[in-house]
Design a protein around this motif. Structure first.
Motif, mmCIF file in Angstrom:
data_model
loop_
_atom_site.group_PDB
_atom_site.id
_atom_site.type_symbol
_atom_site.label_atom_id
_atom_site.label_comp_id
_atom_site.label_asym_id
_atom_site.label_seq_id
_atom_site.Cartn_x
_atom_site.Cartn_y
_atom_site.Cartn_z
ATOM 1 N N ASN A 52 0.840 -1.191 0.000
ATOM 2 C CA ASN A 52 0.000 0.000 0.000
ATOM 3 C C ASN A 52 0.871 1.235 0.000
ATOM 4 O O ASN A 52 1.849 1.318 0.717
ATOM 5 C CB ASN A 52 -0.922 0.003 1.220
ATOM 6 C CG ASN A 52 -1.957 -1.082 1.133
ATOM 7 O OD1 ASN A 52 -2.299 -1.509 0.032
ATOM 8 N ND2 ASN A 52 -2.433 -1.543 2.266
ATOM 9 N N MET A 53 0.457 2.187 -0.804
ATOM 10 C CA MET A 53 1.205 3.423 -0.921
ATOM 11 C C MET A 53 0.299 4.565 -0.496
ATOM 12 O O MET A 53 -0.872 4.598 -0.853
ATOM 13 C CB MET A 53 1.658 3.599 -2.383
ATOM 14 C CG MET A 53 2.583 4.766 -2.602
ATOM 15 S SD MET A 53 3.041 5.013 -4.330
ATOM 16 C CE MET A 53 3.881 3.515 -4.741
ATOM 17 N N SER A 54 0.842 5.492 0.262
ATOM 18 C CA SER A 54 0.031 6.627 0.681
ATOM 19 C C SER A 54 -0.284 7.503 -0.518
ATOM 20 O O SER A 54 0.364 7.431 -1.561
ATOM 21 C CB SER A 54 0.763 7.435 1.757
ATOM 22 O OG SER A 54 1.879 8.099 1.180
ATOM 23 N N VAL A 55 -1.287 8.338 -0.345
ATOM 24 C CA VAL A 55 -1.714 9.212 -1.444
ATOM 25 C C VAL A 55 -0.604 10.185 -1.812
ATOM 26 O O VAL A 55 -0.353 10.443 -2.992
ATOM 27 C CB VAL A 55 -3.011 9.961 -1.048
ATOM 28 C CG1 VAL A 55 -3.401 10.970 -2.100
ATOM 29 C CG2 VAL A 55 -4.137 8.976 -0.798
ATOM 30 N N GLY A 56 0.102 10.708 -0.821
ATOM 31 C CA GLY A 56 1.202 11.635 -1.093
ATOM 32 C C GLY A 56 2.321 10.989 -1.883
ATOM 33 O O GLY A 56 2.879 11.588 -2.804
ATOM 34 N N ALA A 57 2.650 9.758 -1.519
ATOM 35 C CA ALA A 57 3.702 9.047 -2.234
ATOM 36 C C ALA A 57 3.274 8.727 -3.657
ATOM 37 O O ALA A 57 4.077 8.817 -4.590
ATOM 38 C CB ALA A 57 4.074 7.766 -1.497
ATOM 39 N N ALA A 58 2.009 8.367 -3.831
ATOM 40 C CA ALA A 58 1.502 8.075 -5.172
ATOM 41 C C ALA A 58 1.533 9.324 -6.050
ATOM 42 O O ALA A 58 1.889 9.259 -7.233
ATOM 43 C CB ALA A 58 0.084 7.517 -5.097
ATOM 44 N N ILE A 59 1.190 10.465 -5.477
ATOM 45 C CA ILE A 59 1.222 11.729 -6.231
ATOM 46 C C ILE A 59 2.663 12.082 -6.590
ATOM 47 O O ILE A 59 2.940 12.547 -7.698
ATOM 48 C CB ILE A 59 0.528 12.845 -5.434
ATOM 49 C CG1 ILE A 59 -0.973 12.562 -5.372
ATOM 50 C CG2 ILE A 59 0.796 14.212 -6.049
ATOM 51 C CD1 ILE A 59 -1.739 13.512 -4.479
ATOM 52 N N ALA A 60 3.595 11.845 -5.663
ATOM 53 C CA ALA A 60 4.998 12.134 -5.941
ATOM 54 C C ALA A 60 5.528 11.249 -7.063
ATOM 55 O O ALA A 60 6.232 11.723 -7.956
ATOM 56 C CB ALA A 60 5.827 11.940 -4.673
ATOM 57 N N VAL A 61 5.171 9.973 -7.036
ATOM 58 C CA VAL A 61 5.607 9.054 -8.099
ATOM 59 C C VAL A 61 5.002 9.473 -9.436
ATOM 60 O O VAL A 61 5.674 9.467 -10.472
ATOM 61 C CB VAL A 61 5.228 7.598 -7.740
ATOM 62 C CG1 VAL A 61 5.394 6.679 -8.934
ATOM 63 C CG2 VAL A 61 6.050 7.113 -6.566
ATOM 64 N N LEU A 62 3.738 9.850 -9.418
ATOM 65 C CA LEU A 62 3.087 10.308 -10.645
ATOM 66 C C LEU A 62 3.740 11.571 -11.174
ATOM 67 O O LEU A 62 3.975 11.699 -12.380
ATOM 68 C CB LEU A 62 1.595 10.540 -10.392
ATOM 69 C CG LEU A 62 0.783 11.044 -11.578
ATOM 70 C CD1 LEU A 62 0.777 10.000 -12.695
ATOM 71 C CD2 LEU A 62 -0.630 11.380 -11.157
ATOM 72 N N ALA A 63 4.071 12.504 -10.284
ATOM 73 C CA ALA A 63 4.704 13.755 -10.711
ATOM 74 C C ALA A 63 6.074 13.507 -11.316
ATOM 75 O O ALA A 63 6.423 14.084 -12.359
ATOM 76 C CB ALA A 63 4.808 14.713 -9.521
ATOM 77 N N VAL A 64 6.865 12.628 -10.705
ATOM 78 C CA VAL A 64 8.189 12.307 -11.239
ATOM 79 C C VAL A 64 8.058 11.607 -12.590
ATOM 80 O O VAL A 64 8.785 11.914 -13.537
ATOM 81 C CB VAL A 64 8.985 11.450 -10.233
ATOM 82 C CG1 VAL A 64 10.236 10.879 -10.864
ATOM 83 C CG2 VAL A 64 9.328 12.261 -8.998
ATOM 84 N N SER A 65 7.104 10.696 -12.695
ATOM 85 C CA SER A 65 6.892 9.988 -13.956
ATOM 86 C C SER A 65 6.480 10.950 -15.067
ATOM 87 O O SER A 65 6.995 10.867 -16.191
ATOM 88 C CB SER A 65 5.823 8.913 -13.793
ATOM 89 O OG SER A 65 6.232 7.956 -12.862
ATOM 90 N N LEU A 66 5.581 11.856 -14.749
ATOM 91 C CA LEU A 66 5.161 12.843 -15.751
ATOM 92 C C LEU A 66 6.305 13.771 -16.137
ATOM 93 O O LEU A 66 6.437 14.146 -17.308
ATOM 94 C CB LEU A 66 3.971 13.635 -15.238
ATOM 95 C CG LEU A 66 2.652 12.862 -15.150
ATOM 96 C CD1 LEU A 66 1.566 13.738 -14.527
ATOM 97 C CD2 LEU A 66 2.220 12.368 -16.512
ATOM 98 N N ALA A 67 7.155 14.133 -15.179
ATOM 99 C CA ALA A 67 8.305 14.977 -15.487
ATOM 100 C C ALA A 67 9.289 14.257 -16.404
ATOM 101 O O ALA A 67 9.828 14.858 -17.341
ATOM 102 C CB ALA A 67 8.998 15.407 -14.196
ATOM 103 N N VAL A 68 9.499 12.973 -16.168
ATOM 104 C CA VAL A 68 10.394 12.185 -17.021
ATOM 105 C C VAL A 68 9.829 12.092 -18.438
ATOM 106 O O VAL A 68 10.548 12.274 -19.422
ATOM 107 C CB VAL A 68 10.630 10.783 -16.423
ATOM 108 C CG1 VAL A 68 11.274 9.844 -17.424
ATOM 109 C CG2 VAL A 68 11.472 10.882 -15.167
#
Length: 107
Positions: free
Chosen positions: A2-18
């Motif tokens: 399970n991943m917290s919402v904040g961590a999921a948003i951070a992963v999504l933001a990094v992925s979108l930046a890449v």
């Protein structure tokens, strides 16, 4: 896992930046090829692109071989390659190659 919402948003933001950085590098490469009369820049982009294509094919071939080894020799599943990280690696490799060819051709 399970991943917290904040961590999921951070992963999504990094992925979108890449992805955005990779798309920007691709667009800049294509736009630099369209400029007429600049043979040195064209040679830099074409050399870096050809080297990067060989590198990307090598990564995919190694992933395919590893999949065969995992499935048949090790009797375990293979999750595949992550397209975001692969795109990031290939983009960084391309930018390094552009820098190398710029030094080689003096641009």
């Amino acid at each position: 896992m399970n991943m917290s919402v904040g961590a999921a948003i951070a992963v999504l933001a990094v992925s979108l930046a890449v992805v955005a950085g990779s798309v920007a590098a691709i667009v800049s490469m294509i736009s630099s090829l369209r400029k007429p009369g600049d043979e040195r820049r064209r040679a830099i982009v074409q050399g870096a692109s050809a080297t990067t294509l060989v590198f990307a094919i090598a990564i995919l071939m190694l992933a395919s071989v590893w999949k065969v080894v995992c499935v048949f020799a090790l009797d375990r599943s293979f999750g595949g390659i992550n397209p975001i990280s692969t795109l990031a690696i290939v983009t960084v490799f391309y930018l390094v190659q552009v820098h190398r060819y710029k030094k080689k051709f003096g641009d």
